[in-house]
Enzyme design. Structure first.
Site, PDB file in Angstrom:
ATOM      1  N   GLU A 125     -11.345  16.414 -21.724  1.00 19.39           N
ATOM      2  CA  GLU A 125     -12.482  17.257 -21.096  1.00 19.39           C
ATOM      3  C   GLU A 125     -12.050  16.990 -19.635  1.00 19.39           C
ATOM      4  O   GLU A 125     -12.339  17.806 -18.804  1.00 19.39           O
ATOM      5  CB  GLU A 125     -13.957  16.689 -21.504  1.00 19.39           C
ATOM      6  CG  GLU A 125     -14.257  16.956 -22.853  1.00 19.39           C
ATOM      7  CD  GLU A 125     -14.273  18.416 -23.072  1.00 19.39           C
ATOM      8  OE1 GLU A 125     -14.908  19.406 -22.271  1.00 19.39           O
ATOM      9  OE2 GLU A 125     -13.505  18.804 -24.165  1.00 19.39           O
ATOM     10  N   TRP A 129      -9.905  19.400 -18.301  1.00 20.94           N
ATOM     11  CA  TRP A 129     -10.072  20.632 -18.233  1.00 20.94           C
ATOM     12  C   TRP A 129     -10.885  21.021 -16.588  1.00 20.94           C
ATOM     13  O   TRP A 129     -10.671  22.025 -16.306  1.00 20.94           O
ATOM     14  CB  TRP A 129     -11.658  20.872 -18.978  1.00 20.94           C
ATOM     15  CG  TRP A 129     -11.373  21.524 -20.502  1.00 20.94           C
ATOM     16  CD1 TRP A 129     -11.229  20.858 -21.439  1.00 20.94           C
ATOM     17  CD2 TRP A 129     -11.098  22.911 -20.804  1.00 20.94           C
ATOM     18  NE1 TRP A 129     -11.158  21.589 -22.494  1.00 20.94           N
ATOM     19  CE2 TRP A 129     -11.005  23.017 -22.195  1.00 20.94           C
ATOM     20  CE3 TRP A 129     -10.977  24.112 -20.017  1.00 20.94           C
ATOM     21  CZ2 TRP A 129     -10.687  24.174 -22.768  1.00 20.94           C
ATOM     22  CZ3 TRP A 129     -10.572  25.128 -20.675  1.00 20.94           C
ATOM     23  CH2 TRP A 129     -10.464  25.328 -22.013  1.00 20.94           C
ATOM     24  N   TRP A 136     -21.870  46.600 -18.172  1.00 22.95           N
ATOM     25  CA  TRP A 136     -22.814  45.764 -17.958  1.00 22.95           C
ATOM     26  C   TRP A 136     -24.097  46.382 -17.731  1.00 22.95           C
ATOM     27  O   TRP A 136     -24.036  47.564 -17.212  1.00 22.95           O
ATOM     28  CB  TRP A 136     -22.692  44.617 -16.833  1.00 22.95           C
ATOM     29  CG  TRP A 136     -21.475  44.049 -16.848  1.00 22.95           C
ATOM     30  CD1 TRP A 136     -20.125  44.106 -16.039  1.00 22.95           C
ATOM     31  CD2 TRP A 136     -21.191  42.747 -17.732  1.00 22.95           C
ATOM     32  NE1 TRP A 136     -19.250  43.330 -16.601  1.00 22.95           N
ATOM     33  CE2 TRP A 136     -19.704  42.407 -17.492  1.00 22.95           C
ATOM     34  CE3 TRP A 136     -21.995  42.236 -18.918  1.00 22.95           C
ATOM     35  CZ2 TRP A 136     -19.173  41.446 -18.151  1.00 22.95           C
ATOM     36  CZ3 TRP A 136     -21.164  41.396 -19.573  1.00 22.95           C
ATOM     37  CH2 TRP A 136     -19.940  40.746 -19.382  1.00 22.95           C
ATOM     38  N   ASN A 154     -23.324  20.543 -21.811  1.00 27.12           N
ATOM     39  CA  ASN A 154     -22.407  21.470 -21.958  1.00 27.12           C
ATOM     40  C   ASN A 154     -22.523  22.491 -22.990  1.00 27.12           C
ATOM     41  O   ASN A 154     -22.413  23.563 -22.892  1.00 27.12           O
ATOM     42  CB  ASN A 154     -21.121  20.868 -22.180  1.00 27.12           C
ATOM     43  CG  ASN A 154     -19.892  21.734 -22.271  1.00 27.12           C
ATOM     44  OD1 ASN A 154     -19.612  22.385 -21.387  1.00 27.12           O
ATOM     45  ND2 ASN A 154     -19.130  21.705 -23.310  1.00 27.12           N
ATOM     46  N   TRP A 168     -21.465  38.638 -16.260  1.00 26.12           N
ATOM     47  CA  TRP A 168     -21.524  36.747 -16.050  1.00 26.12           C
ATOM     48  C   TRP A 168     -21.606  36.521 -14.403  1.00 26.12           C
ATOM     49  O   TRP A 168     -22.055  35.286 -14.310  1.00 26.12           O
ATOM     50  CB  TRP A 168     -20.181  36.564 -16.631  1.00 26.12           C
ATOM     51  CG  TRP A 168     -18.887  36.947 -15.819  1.00 26.12           C
ATOM     52  CD1 TRP A 168     -18.115  38.056 -16.280  1.00 26.12           C
ATOM     53  CD2 TRP A 168     -18.367  36.539 -14.572  1.00 26.12           C
ATOM     54  NE1 TRP A 168     -17.358  38.160 -15.242  1.00 26.12           N
ATOM     55  CE2 TRP A 168     -17.163  37.039 -14.236  1.00 26.12           C
ATOM     56  CE3 TRP A 168     -18.472  35.255 -13.790  1.00 26.12           C
ATOM     57  CZ2 TRP A 168     -16.385  37.056 -13.260  1.00 26.12           C
ATOM     58  CZ3 TRP A 168     -17.584  35.006 -12.767  1.00 26.12           C
ATOM     59  CH2 TRP A 168     -16.626  35.777 -12.459  1.00 26.12           C
ATOM     60  N   TRP A 175     -17.698  30.303 -16.772  1.00 23.02           N
ATOM     61  CA  TRP A 175     -18.540  31.505 -16.935  1.00 23.02           C
ATOM     62  C   TRP A 175     -17.564  32.525 -17.741  1.00 23.02           C
ATOM     63  O   TRP A 175     -17.712  33.233 -18.401  1.00 23.02           O
ATOM     64  CB  TRP A 175     -19.039  31.851 -15.717  1.00 23.02           C
ATOM     65  CG  TRP A 175     -20.556  31.482 -15.599  1.00 23.02           C
ATOM     66  CD1 TRP A 175     -21.000  30.302 -14.881  1.00 23.02           C
ATOM     67  CD2 TRP A 175     -21.480  31.838 -16.378  1.00 23.02           C
ATOM     68  NE1 TRP A 175     -22.258  30.088 -15.311  1.00 23.02           N
ATOM     69  CE2 TRP A 175     -22.865  30.738 -16.158  1.00 23.02           C
ATOM     70  CE3 TRP A 175     -21.950  32.840 -17.391  1.00 23.02           C
ATOM     71  CZ2 TRP A 175     -24.255  31.107 -16.749  1.00 23.02           C
ATOM     72  CZ3 TRP A 175     -22.966  32.968 -17.717  1.00 23.02           C
ATOM     73  CH2 TRP A 175     -24.069  32.187 -17.684  1.00 23.02           C
TER      74      TRP A 175
HETATM   75  P1  FAD Z   1     -18.707  15.015 -20.046  1.00 24.32           P
HETATM   76  O1  FAD Z   1     -18.807  15.603 -21.313  1.00 24.32           O
HETATM   77  O2  FAD Z   1     -19.003  13.599 -19.772  1.00 24.32           O
HETATM   78  O3  FAD Z   1     -17.296  15.220 -19.332  1.00 24.32           O
HETATM   79  C1  FAD Z   1     -16.554  14.382 -18.348  1.00 24.32           C
HETATM   80  C2  FAD Z   1     -16.180  15.187 -17.143  1.00 24.32           C
HETATM   81  O4  FAD Z   1     -15.193  16.133 -17.737  1.00 24.32           O
HETATM   82  C3  FAD Z   1     -17.326  16.240 -16.615  1.00 24.32           C
HETATM   83  O5  FAD Z   1     -18.126  15.307 -15.814  1.00 24.32           O
HETATM   84  C4  FAD Z   1     -16.525  17.195 -15.998  1.00 24.32           C
HETATM   85  O6  FAD Z   1     -16.006  16.864 -14.467  1.00 24.32           O
HETATM   86  C5  FAD Z   1     -15.431  17.517 -16.818  1.00 24.32           C
HETATM   87  N1  FAD Z   1     -15.329  18.569 -17.874  1.00 24.32           N
HETATM   88  C6  FAD Z   1     -16.144  18.578 -19.170  1.00 24.32           C
HETATM   89  N2  FAD Z   1     -16.202  19.467 -19.777  1.00 24.32           N
HETATM   90  C7  FAD Z   1     -15.620  20.539 -18.868  1.00 24.32           C
HETATM   91  C8  FAD Z   1     -15.519  21.834 -18.893  1.00 24.32           C
HETATM   92  N3  FAD Z   1     -15.828  22.630 -19.949  1.00 24.32           N
HETATM   93  N4  FAD Z   1     -14.824  22.492 -17.786  1.00 24.32           N
HETATM   94  C9  FAD Z   1     -14.329  21.778 -16.754  1.00 24.32           C
HETATM   95  N5  FAD Z   1     -14.879  20.289 -16.378  1.00 24.32           N
HETATM   96  C10 FAD Z   1     -15.312  19.729 -17.655  1.00 24.32           C
HETATM   97  N6  FAD Z   1     -19.043  21.781 -15.011  1.00 24.32           N
HETATM   98  C11 FAD Z   1     -18.971  21.107 -13.639  1.00 24.32           C
HETATM   99  O7  FAD Z   1     -18.714  20.226 -13.351  1.00 24.32           O
HETATM  100  N7  FAD Z   1     -19.629  22.032 -12.840  1.00 24.32           N
HETATM  101  C12 FAD Z   1     -19.837  23.360 -12.929  1.00 24.32           C
HETATM  102  O8  FAD Z   1     -20.203  24.068 -12.050  1.00 24.32           O
HETATM  103  C13 FAD Z   1     -19.848  23.905 -14.297  1.00 24.32           C
HETATM  104  N8  FAD Z   1     -20.179  25.225 -14.707  1.00 24.32           N
HETATM  105  C14 FAD Z   1     -19.959  25.419 -15.928  1.00 24.32           C
HETATM  106  C15 FAD Z   1     -20.821  26.488 -16.305  1.00 24.32           C
HETATM  107  C16 FAD Z   1     -20.688  26.951 -17.994  1.00 24.32           C
HETATM  108  C17 FAD Z   1     -21.030  28.386 -18.418  1.00 24.32           C
HETATM  109  C18 FAD Z   1     -20.098  26.119 -18.824  1.00 24.32           C
HETATM  110  C19 FAD Z   1     -20.076  26.512 -20.175  1.00 24.32           C
HETATM  111  C20 FAD Z   1     -19.557  24.795 -18.447  1.00 24.32           C
HETATM  112  C21 FAD Z   1     -19.737  24.533 -17.239  1.00 24.32           C
HETATM  113  N9  FAD Z   1     -19.343  23.105 -16.401  1.00 24.32           N
HETATM  114  C22 FAD Z   1     -19.238  22.876 -15.273  1.00 24.32           C
HETATM  115  C23 FAD Z   1     -18.496  22.188 -17.479  1.00 24.32           C
HETATM  116  C24 FAD Z   1     -19.256  21.237 -18.332  1.00 24.32           C
HETATM  117  O9  FAD Z   1     -20.477  21.779 -18.806  1.00 24.32           O
HETATM  118  C25 FAD Z   1     -19.822  20.220 -17.342  1.00 24.32           C
HETATM  119  O10 FAD Z   1     -18.744  19.600 -16.700  1.00 24.32           O
HETATM  120  C26 FAD Z   1     -20.461  19.000 -18.050  1.00 24.32           C
HETATM  121  O11 FAD Z   1     -21.622  19.387 -18.881  1.00 24.32           O
HETATM  122  C27 FAD Z   1     -20.871  17.713 -17.370  1.00 24.32           C
HETATM  123  O12 FAD Z   1     -21.515  16.801 -18.089  1.00 24.32           O
HETATM  124  P2  FAD Z   1     -20.826  15.461 -18.217  1.00 24.32           P
HETATM  125  O13 FAD Z   1     -20.339  15.022 -16.793  1.00 24.32           O
HETATM  126  O14 FAD Z   1     -21.903  14.548 -18.936  1.00 24.32           O
HETATM  127  O15 FAD Z   1     -19.530  15.715 -19.016  1.00 24.32           O
END
Ligand code: FAD
Length: 483
Positions: A279, A282, A310, A345, A363, A386
């Site tokens: 993750e 990602w 849209w 997430n 979006w 997005w």
């Molecule tokens: P954890 O599950 O603990 O993951 C650890 C770290 O991995 C996160 O802090 C993040 O840096 C990274 N990560 C995890 N999942 C993703 C992902 N799908 N894409 C990119 N990095 C990821 N994340 C953001 O940091 N900023 C945003 O503006 C953002 N916008 C999002 C918008 C949408 C529509 C979606 C579906 C996801 C978005 N995310 C975003 C990705 C993800 O939802 C968040 O990073 C995550 O929920 C953060 O919580 P956590 O730190 O507890 O994640």
């Protein structure tokens, strides 16, 4: 490090790296032995630099306070400036005689243009370090030398490549530049909301700054990391690391996270921990995309969607933003976002899909709302995710795969813990009806004190009809392309 004369100061420019640990630019600046002028510039005017959203500004205020305190403990201070960074840096250089400047790299096109101009014009040394990503976006390449557009091969290349470097220690002391330039007062930047002050829930949920980041990492690694693969999709227990805003502001580096989660390397960790590291990658992938496609938050990655029909329904957009769609899992997510500046997430995916597929709204409207309300609003992750949700992105979920918000609620919030937390007007309804309260027997609704359409909204669209409309819109797009 040569960097000029020892009596002239060097500038350490903090940007998206508001930390003392594992800060390569700060380490290099301290190594010069020169007095340091530590600065932060609030630049909302340089071309193509996107101003922060309101929730990010709230975070920035507190993060800067925290950095100021930490710098004070090392004998230094943080000087604040506001304005176009190119001009601000030049005026600091002139007034202080600084002959070196250090920073960690950023990857937005506007920010990179600013940095390139400063590098070209600075009289002295302008030294940039890599501190934000585990590998530079251009370091991970396909066999033919191009960028990746699909995550899985990117991950494979990343995983089989060199491990991220070990984190660097924080300096034990910083030699301050005493004749420092005058600082703006942080309060004068008006980063905190006042009319009204909506930040109470954010303050309850978060501790911005390096200490808060380290605490979240320590707790996650000790308590939840080994169950991440089975629990990460459950918004009720909320057992993800909650590191995203700390990463966004650079209060912690991905290197620190990587080596805490996998102290003996990725090959020695549990499957759950590996899922977590994936993750984290990602995030790297999102920056990899941003570097190649700088207009990710404005332009469809997949140009086919430029002719997508849209809708523009303001009432739908407002209902979505306020968490009043009548779909409890969507409303819970949108209210969590509003109250705490963050959303789980799994729920981000559900509310995103609902906006673009059930409501047929562009979006970009969702991206903009997230940008304004998320404390972790990230230039790369927000726009790429997005586009992933909308089906317009690199490696995206296909548009025709439409999340069913009723089934998503039943599967991922089976006891209704999450929904009841954020939609308290439904708290007395048996969990089995929380996916679709309109299907609950009248007696149960009455016993729970719910009058649909009055105490909680009726659904603004009907799932099956909305699904068909979305698929029809996809066909319209295809027809338009064929013309
Ligand atoms: P954890 O599950 O603990 O993951 C650890 C770290 O991995 C996160 O802090 C993040 O840096 C990274 N990560 C995890 N999942 C993703 C992902 N799908 N894409 C990119 N990095 C990821 N994340 C953001 O940091 N900023 C945003 O503006 C953002 N916008 C999002 C918008 C949408 C529509 C979606 C579906 C996801 C978005 N995310 C975003 C990705 C993800 O939802 C968040 O990073 C995550 O929920 C953060 O919580 P956590 O730190 O507890 O994640």
């Amino acid at each position: 490090m040569t960097a000029g004369n020892k009596t002239n100061p060097a500038i350490m420019w903090f940007r998206q790296d508001l930390r003392l640990h594992d800060n390569p630019a700060l380490v290099s600046a301290v190594e010069t032995g020169k007095p340091l002028l530590c600065i932060y510039i609030l630049d909302e005017v340089s071309p193509h630099v996107r101003p922060m959203g309101s929730a990010q500004k709230w975070w920035l205020h507190h993060s800067l306070m925290s950095l100021m305190k930490d710098l004070n403990q090392l004998g230094s201070e943080l000087i604040l400036f506001r304005g176009p960074a190119v001009e601000v840096v030049e005026s600091i250089r002139e007034s202080t005689g600084a002959d070196a400047i250090f920073w960690n790299r950023r990857y937005g096109a506007g920010e990179q243009a600013v940095d390139a101009r400063i590098k070209a014009n600075f009289v002295g040394e302008a030294i940039s370090r890599a501190g934000m990503l585990m590998h530079e976006p251009s370091a991970v390449r396909t066999g033919s030398g191009g960028p990746y557009k699909v995550f899985t091969p990117f991950w494979k290349a990343f995983r089989s490549g060199p491990p991220p470097r070990q984190p660097l220690p924080a300096p034990s002391k910083i030699l301050p530049f005493t004749a420092a330039a005058e600082s703006d007062a942080l309060a004068d930047w008006d980063l905190l909301p006042t009319q009204p002050d909506w930040s109470g829930g954010l303050a309850e949920a978060w501790q911005p700054g390096e200490v808060g980041a380290a605490q979240n990492l320590k707790r996650f690694s000790a308590e939840f990391a080994d169950r991440y693969d089975t629990e990460r999709d459950l918004p009720g227990p909320d057992r993800t690391s909650r590191l995203s805003p700390h990463l966004r502001f650079g209060e912690i580096s991905p290197h620190q996270i990587w080596h805490t989660i996998a102290p003996r390397g990725i090959d020695a960790v549990s499957a759950a921990r590996e899922t977590y590291l994936k993750e984290l990658v990602w995030r790297e992938f999102a920056y990899h995309l941003l570097q190649e496609w700088p207009n990710l938050h404005e332009e469809n990655f997949n140009a086919k969607y430029d002719v997508f029909p849209w809708d523009t329904n303001e009432a739908f957009l407002k209902a979505w933003q306020r968490g009043e769609t009548g779909y409890p899992i969507v409303d819970a997510g949108m209210r969590q976002l509003w109250q705490t500046g963050w959303m789980h997430n799994r729920v981000r995916m559900i509310v995103g899909s609902f906006l673009v597929k059930h409501l047929l709204l562009d979006w970009r409207a969702g991206e903009a709302w997230f940008w304004d309300t998320l404390v972790d609003g990230d230039p790369a992750s927000n726009s790429s995710q997005w586009q992933w949700v909308a089906g317009t992105g690199a490696d995206a979920a296909p548009y025709f795969r439409i999340f069913n918000p009723i089934m998503q609620a039943e599967k991922f919030d089976p006891h209704g813990t999450y929904i009841k937390r954020y939609v308290p007007e439904l708290k007395d309804l048996p969990a089995k009806y929380l996916g679709a309260p309109w299907d609950a027997p009248l007696g149960d609704l009455r016993a729970a004190g719910i009058k649909l359409g009055e105490t909680y909204p009726l659904p603004i669209v009907e799932h099956k009809a909305a699904r068909e409309k979305a698929l029809a819109a996809l066909n319209t797009m295809k027809e338009r392309q064929a013309v």
